[in-house]
Motif scaffolding. Structure first.
Motif, short mmCIF file in Angstrom:
data_model
loop_
_atom_site.label_atom_id
_atom_site.label_comp_id
_atom_site.label_asym_id
_atom_site.label_seq_id
_atom_site.Cartn_x
_atom_site.Cartn_y
_atom_site.Cartn_z
N GLY A 119 9.35 -108.40 -5.09
CA GLY A 119 11.05 -107.74 -5.49
C GLY A 119 11.28 -106.09 -6.41
O GLY A 119 11.91 -105.89 -6.20
N SER A 178 8.27 -109.30 4.13
CA SER A 178 9.58 -109.36 3.69
C SER A 178 9.84 -110.00 2.84
O SER A 178 10.68 -110.22 2.04
N THR A 182 12.29 -101.93 -1.22
CA THR A 182 12.31 -100.89 -2.82
C THR A 182 13.61 -100.02 -1.58
O THR A 182 14.85 -99.80 -1.58
N GLY A 226 4.58 -99.80 3.77
CA GLY A 226 3.99 -100.00 2.79
C GLY A 226 4.19 -100.97 1.60
O GLY A 226 4.76 -101.93 1.78
C1 LIG Z 1 2.86 -109.44 -1.59
C2 LIG Z 1 3.59 -108.10 -1.32
C3 LIG Z 1 4.44 -107.83 -2.10
C4 LIG Z 1 5.51 -107.11 -2.59
N1 LIG Z 1 6.39 -106.67 -3.04
C5 LIG Z 1 7.29 -105.65 -2.97
C6 LIG Z 1 7.81 -104.91 -3.98
O1 LIG Z 1 8.22 -105.65 -5.16
N2 LIG Z 1 8.65 -103.87 -3.87
C7 LIG Z 1 9.05 -103.96 -2.07
O2 LIG Z 1 9.77 -102.75 -2.23
N3 LIG Z 1 8.05 -104.09 -1.30
C8 LIG Z 1 6.90 -105.32 -1.28
N4 LIG Z 1 6.36 -105.53 -0.74
C9 LIG Z 1 5.90 -104.89 0.73
C10 LIG Z 1 7.19 -105.51 1.78
O3 LIG Z 1 7.48 -106.41 1.54
C11 LIG Z 1 7.01 -104.51 2.85
O4 LIG Z 1 7.09 -102.83 2.71
C12 LIG Z 1 8.60 -104.76 4.09
O5 LIG Z 1 8.44 -105.65 3.87
C13 LIG Z 1 8.44 -104.37 5.03
O6 LIG Z 1 9.80 -104.41 6.36
P1 LIG Z 1 9.20 -104.63 7.51
O7 LIG Z 1 10.91 -105.06 7.95
O8 LIG Z 1 8.95 -103.20 8.24
O9 LIG Z 1 8.52 -106.11 7.94
P2 LIG Z 1 8.47 -107.09 8.35
O10 LIG Z 1 8.55 -107.76 6.81
O11 LIG Z 1 7.35 -107.26 8.61
O12 LIG Z 1 9.17 -107.01 10.08
C14 LIG Z 1 8.69 -106.80 10.99
C15 LIG Z 1 9.71 -107.89 11.56
O13 LIG Z 1 9.31 -107.50 13.17
C16 LIG Z 1 8.84 -108.19 14.07
N5 LIG Z 1 7.95 -108.37 15.43
C17 LIG Z 1 6.42 -107.47 15.08
N6 LIG Z 1 5.94 -107.24 15.71
C18 LIG Z 1 6.86 -107.63 17.22
C19 LIG Z 1 6.46 -107.79 18.59
N7 LIG Z 1 5.56 -107.62 18.87
N8 LIG Z 1 7.91 -108.13 19.18
C20 LIG Z 1 8.63 -108.37 18.25
N9 LIG Z 1 9.43 -108.69 17.01
C21 LIG Z 1 7.85 -108.37 16.72
C22 LIG Z 1 8.29 -109.72 12.84
O14 LIG Z 1 8.78 -110.51 13.54
C23 LIG Z 1 9.84 -109.61 11.78
O15 LIG Z 1 10.06 -110.32 12.03
C24 LIG Z 1 5.58 -106.12 -0.83
C25 LIG Z 1 5.02 -106.82 0.88
C26 LIG Z 1 4.13 -108.18 -0.04
C27 LIG Z 1 2.95 -108.47 0.90
#
Ligand SMILES: Cc1cc2nc3c(=O)[nH]c(=O)nc-3n(C[C@H](O)[C@H](O)[C@H](O)COP(=O)(O)OP(=O)(O)OC[C@H]3O[C@@H](n4cnc5c(N)ncnc54)[C@H](O)[C@@H]3O)c2cc1C
Length: 343
Positions: free
Chosen positions: A130, A125, A64, A59
């Motif tokens: 942040g 991300s 964090t 989410g």
């Molecule tokens: C506006 C906004 C503000 C935020 N502020 C904060 C904050 O202040 N503090 C905080 O802790 N969090 C914050 N977040 C939340 C945080 O951004 C997410 O929880 C975090 O980025 C999730 O990281 P992830 O690595 O799981 O996903 P992602 O960053 O989405 O990375 C997913 C990766 O998987 C790859 N991928 C996806 N599907 C496939 C596929 N089918 N095949 C191959 N590769 C694939 C993508 O290319 C990407 O590299 C915020 C989010 C938003 C939108």
């Protein structure tokens, strides 16, 4: 750190500089938080001949929680594949979850390969604001689930804190709020000091009492760039690859797979609990005089090296396109909050 002299009640008001919310040009960005109803997913599963560790659905708290989850991933891999020299590991995804998981694995002696459809800068991300925000994710509320969540938070906080001043974009910051912070509501006891109750917030144009928290700020663009650079230096390969099904994942040469594909997990391993929660940010030019975070029920504003960020929207939406009208409204509401515009 800003400091507000206090002896019981505030005697002298120290006014902090206000954000210049008319500064331009403004950038508008948006992203889809990978929100998983009920709880994030961090567990081992079997996929054909492979061991899969799922690590997604964090989410609005992925930045964090990243290090705590990454250390937990390492524990799970060690338990299922203890002979690290012989076990190649595939990490799917290069957002903050994939990069931190790969970092912990590499440091522990594994040689992971990152398979990803987008490089770090182009992930959700890379859009994140942040501030340390442990409350913006669902977790299992049972006693066991609560204990695991608190362990993740403690491990993550410690790991971010160890990187203070090391070029990972981690800073200690004061957070001012007129009411108790919702984003810090899920803090385990003792992790950060109890918030200080202020008779007056330290802003000339914001009347009324409030709170000051001593918390962390992580600048995602700096963190992601540094993690990617360190991994590449350590010999970790980044392979461009988009997976459309679990069967495609089974064709990988690695026997252990770490799934950090965020919202993308829906395409590979259908999960009806996972859905997008859109967030929008307006980014004004950098204002080096500011060094605090501010939030209330309607939004937040904080400085980063690349700009002053105004945000605070949470909508169920599949479209990641930023809407400049929403961004302008965020700024207008913050101007109102700081007495710079009528309500
Ligand atoms: C506006 C906004 C503000 C935020 N502020 C904060 C904050 O202040 N503090 C905080 O802790 N969090 C914050 N977040 C939340 C945080 O951004 C997410 O929880 C975090 O980025 C999730 O990281 P992830 O690595 O799981 O996903 P992602 O960053 O989405 O990375 C997913 C990766 O998987 C790859 N991928 C996806 N599907 C496939 C596929 N089918 N095949 C191959 N590769 C694939 C993508 O290319 C990407 O590299 C915020 C989010 C938003 C939108």
């Amino acid at each position: 750190m800003t400091s507000v002299p206090q002896a019981g009640w505030l005697r002298h008001r120290v006014h902090l500089p206000l954000p210049d919310l008319d500064a331009g040009p403004v950038r508008f960005i948006a992203g889809l938080r990978p929100k998983r109803r009920g709880s994030y997913r961090l567990e081992v599963a079997r996929q054909g001949q492979k061991t899969v560790v799922h690590n997604y659905g964090h989410g609005g708290a992925g930045i964090t929680l990243c290090w705590g989850c990454a250390e937990e991933v390492l524990d799970l891999v060690r338990a299922s594949a203890p002979d690290r020299q012989l076990v190649p590991v595939a990490v799917l995804g290069a957002g903050v979850m994939g990069l931190t998981a790969a970092t912990c694995l590499r440091e522990a002696g594994y040689l992971p390969t990152l398979y990803t459809s987008a490089l770090p800068v182009a992930t959700t991300s890379g859009i994140a604001g942040g501030p340390w925000s442990p409350s913006l994710v669902d977790h299992d509320p049972s006693p066991v689930g609560q204990a695991i969540f608190e362990r993740l938070l403690r491990r993550s906080f410690d790991a971010h804190e160890r990187r203070l001043g090391q070029g990972f974009g981690v800073f200690r910051r004061d957070l001012y709020t007129p009411v108790p912070s919702l984003s810090l509501a899920k803090l385990p006891p003792g992790l950060i000091p109890e918030p200080e109750q202020l008779e007056e917030l330290p802003f000339a144009t914001v009347p009324g009492p409030g709170f000051r928290y001593d918390t962390l700020m992580i600048e995602p663009p700096i963190l992601l760039a540094r993690l990617e650079q360190d991994l590449r230096k350590a010999g970790v390969r980044f392979e461009s690859r988009h997976f459309r099904s679990a069967a495609e994942v089974e064709t990988l040469p690695e026997s252990v797979v770490i799934n950090c594909t965020g919202l993308g997990s829906r395409e590979i391993w259908p999960d009806e609990r996972l859905h997008p929660l859109k967030g929008q940010l307006a980014i004004l030019p950098p204002q080096p005089g500011l060094d605090y975070l501010f939030s209330d029920q309607r939004g937040y504003v904080f400085p980063r090296s690349d700009g002053v960020v105004v945000g605070g929207t949470y909508t169920y939406d599949e479209d990641p396109t930023p809407d400049p009208e929403v961004g302008r409204r965020l700024i207008q509401e913050m101007k109102h909050r700081f007495g710079q515009a009528p309500g």
